[in-house]
Write a protein that holds these residues in place. Structure first.
Motif, short mmCIF file in Angstrom:
data_model
loop_
_atom_site.label_atom_id
_atom_site.label_comp_id
_atom_site.label_asym_id
_atom_site.label_seq_id
_atom_site.Cartn_x
_atom_site.Cartn_y
_atom_site.Cartn_z
N TYR A 14 0.86 -1.18 0.00
CA TYR A 14 0.00 0.00 0.00
C TYR A 14 0.89 1.23 0.00
O TYR A 14 2.09 1.15 0.34
CB TYR A 14 -0.95 -0.01 1.21
N PRO A 15 0.38 2.41 -0.36
CA PRO A 15 1.22 3.61 -0.48
C PRO A 15 1.81 4.04 0.85
O PRO A 15 1.12 4.08 1.87
CB PRO A 15 0.24 4.67 -1.02
N SER A 16 3.10 4.35 0.84
CA SER A 16 3.78 4.75 2.08
C SER A 16 3.31 6.12 2.55
O SER A 16 3.43 6.44 3.74
CB SER A 16 5.29 4.78 1.84
N ARG A 17 2.77 6.93 1.65
CA ARG A 17 2.33 8.28 2.02
C ARG A 17 0.92 8.31 2.58
O ARG A 17 0.43 9.37 2.95
CB ARG A 17 2.42 9.21 0.80
N ARG A 18 0.25 7.17 2.59
CA ARG A 18 -1.14 7.15 3.04
C ARG A 18 -1.26 6.34 4.32
O ARG A 18 -0.78 5.20 4.40
CB ARG A 18 -2.04 6.53 1.95
N GLN A 19 -1.90 6.93 5.33
CA GLN A 19 -2.12 6.23 6.58
C GLN A 19 -3.17 5.14 6.36
O GLN A 19 -4.28 5.41 5.93
CB GLN A 19 -2.62 7.21 7.65
N PRO A 20 -2.84 3.86 6.63
CA PRO A 20 -3.84 2.80 6.41
C PRO A 20 -5.01 2.95 7.38
O PRO A 20 -4.84 3.34 8.54
CB PRO A 20 -3.06 1.51 6.68
N THR A 21 -6.19 2.64 6.90
CA THR A 21 -7.37 2.65 7.76
C THR A 21 -7.24 1.52 8.78
O THR A 21 -6.46 0.58 8.59
CB THR A 21 -8.65 2.45 6.94
N PRO A 22 -8.00 1.58 9.88
CA PRO A 22 -7.94 0.48 10.85
C PRO A 22 -8.25 -0.87 10.23
O PRO A 22 -7.65 -1.88 10.61
CB PRO A 22 -8.98 0.89 11.89
N ALA A 23 -9.20 -0.91 9.28
CA ALA A 23 -9.54 -2.18 8.64
C ALA A 23 -8.36 -2.72 7.85
O ALA A 23 -8.03 -3.91 7.92
CB ALA A 23 -10.77 -2.00 7.74
N LEU A 24 -7.70 -1.85 7.07
CA LEU A 24 -6.53 -2.29 6.29
C LEU A 24 -5.39 -2.68 7.22
O LEU A 24 -4.70 -3.69 6.99
CB LEU A 24 -6.09 -1.20 5.32
N ALA A 25 -5.17 -1.90 8.27
CA ALA A 25 -4.10 -2.22 9.21
C ALA A 25 -4.31 -3.60 9.83
O ALA A 25 -3.35 -4.37 10.03
CB ALA A 25 -4.03 -1.15 10.30
N LEU A 26 -5.56 -3.93 10.14
CA LEU A 26 -5.85 -5.26 10.69
C LEU A 26 -5.54 -6.35 9.68
O LEU A 26 -4.91 -7.36 10.02
CB LEU A 26 -7.32 -5.34 11.10
N LEU A 27 -5.95 -6.15 8.42
CA LEU A 27 -5.68 -7.16 7.39
C LEU A 27 -4.18 -7.34 7.18
O LEU A 27 -3.70 -8.47 7.02
CB LEU A 27 -6.35 -6.77 6.07
N VAL A 28 -3.44 -6.24 7.17
CA VAL A 28 -1.99 -6.33 6.99
C VAL A 28 -1.37 -7.18 8.10
O VAL A 28 -0.55 -8.07 7.85
CB VAL A 28 -1.35 -4.93 6.98
N GLU A 29 -1.78 -6.93 9.34
CA GLU A 29 -1.22 -7.65 10.47
C GLU A 29 -1.62 -9.12 10.45
O GLU A 29 -0.79 -10.01 10.71
CB GLU A 29 -1.67 -7.01 11.78
#
Length: 297
Positions: free
Chosen positions: A276-291
């Motif tokens: 995902y783009p380094s300049r964009r703060q991931p949403t909580p939903a995306l952050a959960l999926l990444v983890e």
């Protein structure tokens, strides 16, 4: 700015991104005539033409390009901040749009994603699956899934699977009939099953390594497909040699339905990554999926 003006600007962005009133209307959940009416109102209010319209296409005028370049990043920032507010909720929620190829979707992403979605029913996921290399920022995806060695350096890339290998394989019946290649050059004498890449329309060059040097080979044969699954089927049916990811081939190699050749020229490389783009703060939903999707070996 009143509600009508905001609606007109949102309509303009939708049409500018899709280059089509029909596609923009489908994405926005309104009718093409409603978008057309909004665009006429915006152009009349600004006193300039923003779009070139023909019966087959829509393109931006110079004024439209200027407005789009100014407006699009600001609206994206607003949408990202609004999405980030879901962090205040008890559970991650909202829509996550992901671009992935068919192989990663079927063999890796979906099997691991399904239990996450059962645990967090407020997360919605939209997956666009084809082999075209997309600009996930321009096409407004939250993340993409591709092999690690082709991801742009300005992306945050997280491994979600093991290292991969591309293997040249065919059925034993084909090899008994046509012989087994011993060197990379021998492939030119064989029936090879090609993959046409949708991004630029060219054929996939089979990639090997010999004496520490990368080798790319463009092969020929009776069949070309735009997806790996019919290539696998054709190889199983004895129509020639295919070059496919090892994870896809594992059960067929184990059963003896396929046999790998030239394996000493096929070293491992970075497997599938979620990026995902380094300049964009991931949403909580995306952050959960990444983890949750992160590969831990």
């Amino acid at each position: 700015m009143n509600r009508q003006q905001l609606s007109e600007l949102t309509a303009f962005l939708a049409v500018a991104r899709q280059k089509s009133f029909t596609r923009a209307a489908a994405q926005s959940g309104v009718t093409p005539s409603a978008l057309s009416h909004a665009m006429r109102g915006l152009e009349e209010r600004l006193g300039v033409r923003l779009l070139h319209r023909t019966t087959r296409s829509v393109s931006l005028t110079e004024a439209g390009e200027r407005l789009f370049a100014t407006l699009a990043p600001r609206l994206d920032e607003i949408e990202a901040e609004l999405a980030a507010l879901t962090a205040l909720r008890d559970k991650p929620a909202g829509l996550v749009r992901i671009s992935a190829d068919e192989h990663s979707l079927h063999t890796l992403l979906w099997p691991r994603l399904a239990p996450i979605l059962r645990e967090f029913p407020d997360i919605r996921v939209e997956i666009d699956s084809d082999y075209r290399l997309k600009d996930i920022v321009a096409e407004r995806f939250d993340a993409g899934v591709r092999f690690g060695d082709i991801i742009a350096k300005d992306m945050v890339a997280v491994p979600i699977g093991p290292e991969a290998r591309m293997l040249a394989v065919a059925s034993p019946a084909y090899f008994d009939r046509a012989g087994r290649p011993e060197a990379i050059e021998d492939l030119t004498a064989h029936a090879c099953i090609n993959l046409r890449l949708p991004t630029y329309g060219g054929l996939y060059a089979w990639e090997f390594e010999e004496d520490g040097r990368d080798r790319k080979v463009w092969v020929e044969g009776p069949l070309t497909f735009s997806s790996v699954f019919p290539i696998l089927r054709a190889a199983l049916d004895g129509f020639g040699i295919a070059c496919l990811p090892d994870a896809m081939l594992a059960p067929h190699l184990a059963s003896g339905a396929l046999e790998a050749v030239l394996t000493r020229f096929s070293p491992p490389f970075a497997g599938y990554h979620l990026y995902y783009p380094s300049r964009r703060q991931p949403t909580p939903a995306l952050a959960l999926l990444v983890e949750r999707l992160r590969w831990r070996g």
